[in-house]
Each structure stands twice: as structure tokens, then as C-alpha cells.
Design a protein around this motif. Structure first.
Motif, PDB file in Angstrom:
ATOM      1  N   PRO A 256      31.422  35.437  41.125  1.00  0.00           N
ATOM      2  CA  PRO A 256      30.353  34.948  40.163  1.00  0.00           C
ATOM      3  C   PRO A 256      29.721  35.933  39.210  1.00  0.00           C
ATOM      4  N   THR A 257      29.306  35.583  38.136  1.00  0.00           N
ATOM      5  CA  THR A 257      28.877  36.613  36.845  1.00  0.00           C
ATOM      6  C   THR A 257      27.555  37.208  37.268  1.00  0.00           C
ATOM      7  N   SER A 258      26.906  36.604  38.160  1.00  0.00           N
ATOM      8  CA  SER A 258      25.813  37.616  38.712  1.00  0.00           C
ATOM      9  C   SER A 258      26.169  38.715  39.164  1.00  0.00           C
ATOM     10  N   VAL A 259      27.069  39.095  39.802  1.00  0.00           N
ATOM     11  CA  VAL A 259      27.725  40.355  40.428  1.00  0.00           C
ATOM     12  C   VAL A 259      28.828  41.094  39.439  1.00  0.00           C
ATOM     13  N   ASN A 260      28.351  42.443  38.963  1.00  0.00           N
ATOM     14  CA  ASN A 260      28.971  43.065  38.248  1.00  0.00           C
ATOM     15  C   ASN A 260      30.415  43.500  38.943  1.00  0.00           C
ATOM     16  N   THR A 261      31.354  43.641  38.290  1.00  0.00           N
ATOM     17  CA  THR A 261      32.768  44.206  38.932  1.00  0.00           C
ATOM     18  C   THR A 261      33.282  45.285  37.808  1.00  0.00           C
ATOM     19  N   ARG A 262      33.780  46.206  38.602  1.00  0.00           N
ATOM     20  CA  ARG A 262      34.624  47.286  37.849  1.00  0.00           C
ATOM     21  C   ARG A 262      36.057  47.629  38.745  1.00  0.00           C
ATOM     22  N   LEU A 263      37.063  47.671  37.566  1.00  0.00           N
ATOM     23  CA  LEU A 263      38.303  47.991  38.169  1.00  0.00           C
ATOM     24  C   LEU A 263      38.972  49.280  37.481  1.00  0.00           C
ATOM     25  N   GLY A 264      39.120  50.250  38.381  1.00  0.00           N
ATOM     26  CA  GLY A 264      39.833  51.272  37.924  1.00  0.00           C
ATOM     27  C   GLY A 264      41.052  51.559  38.428  1.00  0.00           C
ATOM     28  N   VAL A 265      42.393  51.858  37.643  1.00  0.00           N
ATOM     29  CA  VAL A 265      43.523  51.941  37.908  1.00  0.00           C
ATOM     30  C   VAL A 265      44.219  53.258  37.438  1.00  0.00           C
ATOM     31  N   ALA A 266      44.635  54.026  38.209  1.00  0.00           N
ATOM     32  CA  ALA A 266      45.218  55.297  37.728  1.00  0.00           C
ATOM     33  C   ALA A 266      46.570  54.916  37.086  1.00  0.00           C
ATOM     34  N   PRO A 267      47.167  55.772  36.142  1.00  0.00           N
ATOM     35  CA  PRO A 267      48.294  55.782  35.279  1.00  0.00           C
ATOM     36  C   PRO A 267      49.490  55.642  36.402  1.00  0.00           C
ATOM     37  N   GLU A 268      49.303  56.284  37.521  1.00  0.00           N
ATOM     38  CA  GLU A 268      50.652  56.456  38.221  1.00  0.00           C
ATOM     39  C   GLU A 268      50.748  54.989  38.993  1.00  0.00           C
ATOM     40  N   VAL A 269      49.753  54.432  39.280  1.00  0.00           N
ATOM     41  CA  VAL A 269      49.793  52.935  39.723  1.00  0.00           C
ATOM     42  C   VAL A 269      50.440  52.045  38.910  1.00  0.00           C
TER      43      VAL A 269
ATOM     44  N   ARG B  30      45.125  41.826  49.687  1.00  0.00           N
ATOM     45  CA  ARG B  30      44.252  41.341  50.851  1.00  0.00           C
ATOM     46  C   ARG B  30      43.158  42.356  51.203  1.00  0.00           C
ATOM     47  N   VAL B  31      43.330  43.455  50.942  1.00  0.00           N
ATOM     48  CA  VAL B  31      42.439  44.481  51.208  1.00  0.00           C
ATOM     49  C   VAL B  31      41.121  44.269  50.213  1.00  0.00           C
ATOM     50  N   VAL B  32      41.334  44.180  49.024  1.00  0.00           N
ATOM     51  CA  VAL B  32      40.498  43.804  47.978  1.00  0.00           C
ATOM     52  C   VAL B  32      39.679  42.480  48.313  1.00  0.00           C
ATOM     53  N   GLU B  33      40.629  41.676  48.684  1.00  0.00           N
ATOM     54  CA  GLU B  33      40.098  40.216  48.932  1.00  0.00           C
ATOM     55  C   GLU B  33      38.976  40.221  50.212  1.00  0.00           C
ATOM     56  N   GLU B  34      39.391  40.994  51.216  1.00  0.00           N
ATOM     57  CA  GLU B  34      38.324  41.173  52.604  1.00  0.00           C
ATOM     58  C   GLU B  34      37.406  41.644  52.207  1.00  0.00           C
ATOM     59  N   ALA B  35      37.358  43.172  51.610  1.00  0.00           N
ATOM     60  CA  ALA B  35      36.230  43.743  51.193  1.00  0.00           C
ATOM     61  C   ALA B  35      35.303  43.079  50.079  1.00  0.00           C
ATOM     62  N   VAL B  36      35.831  42.450  49.164  1.00  0.00           N
ATOM     63  CA  VAL B  36      35.009  41.616  48.159  1.00  0.00           C
ATOM     64  C   VAL B  36      34.382  40.471  49.082  1.00  0.00           C
ATOM     65  N   SER B  37      35.074  39.786  49.974  1.00  0.00           N
ATOM     66  CA  SER B  37      34.533  38.795  50.527  1.00  0.00           C
ATOM     67  C   SER B  37      33.336  39.019  51.418  1.00  0.00           C
ATOM     68  N   ASN B  38      33.527  40.274  52.108  1.00  0.00           N
ATOM     69  CA  ASN B  38      32.543  40.724  52.889  1.00  0.00           C
ATOM     70  C   ASN B  38      31.322  41.189  52.160  1.00  0.00           C
ATOM     71  N   ALA B  39      31.595  41.958  51.103  1.00  0.00           N
ATOM     72  CA  ALA B  39      30.489  42.378  50.124  1.00  0.00           C
ATOM     73  C   ALA B  39      29.688  41.051  49.752  1.00  0.00           C
ATOM     74  N   LEU B  40      30.050  40.185  49.467  1.00  0.00           N
ATOM     75  CA  LEU B  40      29.483  39.000  49.111  1.00  0.00           C
ATOM     76  C   LEU B  40      28.737  38.260  50.071  1.00  0.00           C
ATOM     77  N   ARG B  41      29.619  38.085  51.136  1.00  0.00           N
ATOM     78  CA  ARG B  41      28.993  37.095  52.139  1.00  0.00           C
ATOM     79  C   ARG B  41      27.970  37.950  53.111  1.00  0.00           C
ATOM     80  N   HIS B  42      28.047  39.274  53.434  1.00  0.00           N
ATOM     81  CA  HIS B  42      27.255  39.734  54.385  1.00  0.00           C
ATOM     82  C   HIS B  42      26.476  40.839  53.554  1.00  0.00           C
ATOM     83  N   GLY B  43      26.938  41.633  52.356  1.00  0.00           N
ATOM     84  CA  GLY B  43      26.263  42.734  51.799  1.00  0.00           C
ATOM     85  C   GLY B  43      25.277  42.378  50.770  1.00  0.00           C
TER      86      GLY B  43
END
Length: 381
Positions: free
Chosen positions: A258-271, A292-305
Motif C-alpha cells: 500500500p502507498t501508505s507504507v514507504n519502501t526503499r530498495l538498495g542494490v549493490a553494483p555487484e548484485v 521469499r526472504v523479502v516476502e516473509e519479512a515484508v509480510s511480518n512487518a505489515l501484519r505484525h509490526g
């Protein structure tokens, strides 16, 4: 059967003593017989105390085995210099024992120092050679046992991985089945019922203006089923954009927040280099695990955090991709933090050779850091 530490140490000790003792015994008996034959030929049949010589030689064998049995199995782990020093000293002591027994049994007189010195050094040399063969045998046994244990651990890891994959497949199948049987089926049943009522009125020729509104509602309902339910179920099986790359799949995942939650994505050049669609170095399994790691962490952040900011960082860590997800939610503190999904994900990473760390402070958010091994980096590194 796997041996315990004490059983393995006992088996190593017996291998060392048996090999060393066998070699020394063969030398002892053979040398005594050869000496008796040579002396008899030179002295024209003069009697030579063969039994006394053999007894003195076997006494040296017993002395050497006693010294090796005392600390022998510990020596290889204490460094090569200590091992060499101990074996040299033990061989000399065994030679002294042999010389003393020869004097005691009347093989030589005590004033035959040259003969005693020669016999002492020959006995020490035999002890050194036999000990070298014994320690080589013991080390070979330990190396073989380590290889067997390593192979057994590898087999256990394979079995655990297969069990985890089967469990994950069952879980995904159950979630997909529940999604199809629950919301999708229920929405479609209601839509069919409303279409039946509309068809019945059309058959009677009593169409009303409200029926047009019903058609519009039905169309919107079917669009919701297609967009929300079916696509959500599809994402359980395979994330969007994963064929293109890991970064596009994570970006597509964050775009659904949802747009009410700000998101940032940083990717190193090596990646970005690793995930280059033109020359990808990440396998589909490695991409999927990172997503799946990002999906699980984001899901918990929105659902529980109840997070308002979620930040994802992708970097390279030696032979792996490090995935870090931080949120500014309430955290979990002393409450049960890792949900069952996080625990399953940690198990999958561990079986793949990676790890997952989760830290949280009440009121100060949660951070998930995962290390996803990359096979191509390991092979090239």
C-alpha cells in the motif's frame, strides 16, 4: 555405526599398539634368529642364548607399547615436533630396556659397552620405524572415519533437504487449495447464482434497469476474482518477474505494498552484475529463496509490526548474496518473534548452506538479515 569419542579413541589406541607391536615383534624374533644363526656359523656350532635374546627383544616391545599406550593417541593432535620428540625418547627407553634385559639374561656382560650400545640403537631404530608405521595406520583410520562421518552428515543433510522440500510443497499445495476452495470458489458461486437470477428474468422478458447494474457488479466481482484471488494464488507458486531476475521480482513485490507504507530498495553494483538478465549468475532457486526472504519479512512487518517504512538492501557477501530487510514497526521484543513462516525459511536457508538472523527491539523495528549462497560464486571462487 558411528563411534563415540571414547570408543573411537580406544579403537585408535588398539590400532596403534597392534601395528607397532606386530612390526617390532617380527623384527625382534627375526633378528634374534638371524643373530643365533650367524654366531653359530662363525663359532662352529657354539651355543647362543636365542631364547634370552628373544625375551629381551620382546621386553623392549612391551616397554615401547606401554609408552605409546600411555599418551600415544593424544600426540598427533599436539604437533609434529612433540610427536617426533616423544617417539624418539620412547624408542631410546625401549632400547635401554632391551640392553638391560640382555645383561640380566646373560646375553652380554655389563662391560660389553660397545655391543650394548649397538643393540640399544638398533632396538631404538626398530621402535622408531614400527611407531611410524603405527601412527600412519592410526591417522589413516582417523582420516577414513572423518570421511565416513562427513559422508553420513551429507546424507543426513540431503534427507533433511528432501523432507523440507516435501513439507514446503505440501504447505504450498494446502495454501493454494484453501485459496481456491475458499475465497475464489465462494465468489464464483455467488456470481453464478446472481447470473442465474438474471437469466431467469431475461427468460420471462421482465428485464429491469437494475439488472444492468447487476451486470456491472458481476463484471467487477469477476475482475476482483481474477486480479486479487487468482493472481495472489499464482504468486504463492511463482513470484512475478522472477524469470527476469531477482531484483525485478523484489521490485514488483514492493510495488504491491500500500502507498501508505514507504519502501526503499538498495542494490549493490555487484548484485546487479550477478542478476544481469543478459548473463545471470543466479539460479532460479537462489532467486526464489532471496525473494521469499523479502516476502516473509515484508509480510511480518505489515501484519505484525504496523510498519510505515520498509527498507530492503541487497549486497554481496563473499560467496553469497546478503538480503537485509528493516522496518520501523513496533518490533516483537519478548513476544514470540519468528513466525512459523520465518522458521521454515530459516530451515531452508540452513539446508542450502546459508543463514537467517532476526533481531528486534520493542518500539524500534525489526531487521531480518539472510545470507543466500550462490553456487556460481563458490565454484569460481
Amino acid at each position: 555405526m558411528r563411534l563415540g569419542p571414547q570408543d573411537a579413541d580406544r579403537a585408535d589406541r588398539w590400532a596403534l599398539l597392534f601395528t607397532t607391536g606386530s612390526v617390532m615383534a617380527v623384527f625382534s624374533v627375526g633378528a634374534a634368529a638371524q643373530t643365533a644363526y650367524v654366531y653359530s656359523a662363525l663359532a662352529e656350532g657354539a651355543g647362543v642364548p636365542v631364547g634370552a635374546r628373544i625375551a629381551a627383544n620382546l621386553g623392549a616391545v612391551v616397554a615401547m607399547l606401554a609408552l605409546l599406550g600411555w599418551r600415544g593417541t593424544e600426540l598427533p593432535a599436539r604437533g609434529s615436533w612433540r610427536l617426533v620428540t616423544w617417539v624418539m625418547a620412547a624408542g631410546l627407553l625401549a632400547g635401554l630396556c632391551r640392553a638391560g634385559l640382555q645383561v640380566l639374561f646373560g646375553v652380554y656382560d655389563a662391560d660389553h659397552l660397545r655391543a650394548l650400545a649397538i643393540d640399544l640403537m638398533s632396538a631404538a631404530a626398530v621402535a622408531w620405524i614400527a611407531s611410524a608405521i603405527g601412527f600412519t595406520t592410526m591417522r589413516g583410520r582417523r582420516r577414513l572415519r572423518a570421511q565416513i562421518e562427513h559422508a553420513a552428515r551429507g546424507q543426513v543433510q540431503i534427507e533433511l533437504a528432501l523432507a523440507a522440500l516435501q513439507h514446503e510443497e505440501v504447505r504450498v499445495r494446502r495454501e493454494v487449495a484453501e485459496g481456491l476452495h475458499g475465497s475464489v470458489q465462494q465468489r464464483l458461486v455467488l456470481a453464478v447464482a446472481r447470473l442465474d437470477r438474471l437469466a431467469e428474468r431475461l427468460g420471462r422478458g421482465s428485464v429491469e434497469p437494475a439488472d444492468l447494474d447487476m451486470l456491472a457488479e458481476l463484471r467487477a466481482e469477476l475482475e476482483t476474482v481474477r486480479e486479487a484471488d487468482i493472481r495472489a494464488t499464482s504468486r504463492m507458486l511463482y513470484p512475478d518477474q522472477l524469470e527476469v531476475g531477482m531484483v525485478p521480482a523484489i521490485r514488483a513485490l514492493l510495488a504491491r505494498i500500500p502507498t501508505s507504507v514507504n519502501t526503499r530498495l538498495g542494490v549493490a553494483p555487484e548484485v546487479r552484475t550477478l542478476d544481469d538478465p543478459a548473463a545471470p549468475q543466479l539460479s532460479q532457486g537462489e532467486r526464489l529463496l532471496a525473494v521469499r526472504v523479502v516476502e516473509e519479512a515484508v509480510s511480518n512487518a505489515l501484519r505484525h509490526g504496523r510498519a510505515e517504512l520498509i527498507e530492503v538492501r541487497l549486497s554481496r557477501d563473499a560467496g553469497a548474496v546478503q538480503v537485509s530487510v528493516w522496518d520501523d514497526g513496533v518490533g516483537f521484543g519478548d513476544r514470540p518473534g519468528p513466525a512459523s513462516g520465518t522458521a521454515r525459511l530459516a530451515d531452508r536457508l540452513r539446508l542450502a548452506g546459508g543463514e537467517l538472523r532476526l533481531s528486534s527491539v520493542p518500539g524500534d523495528g525489526t531487521q531480518v538479515v539472510a545470507r543466500v549462497p550462490v553456487e556460481s560464486l563458490r565454484l569460481n571462487g
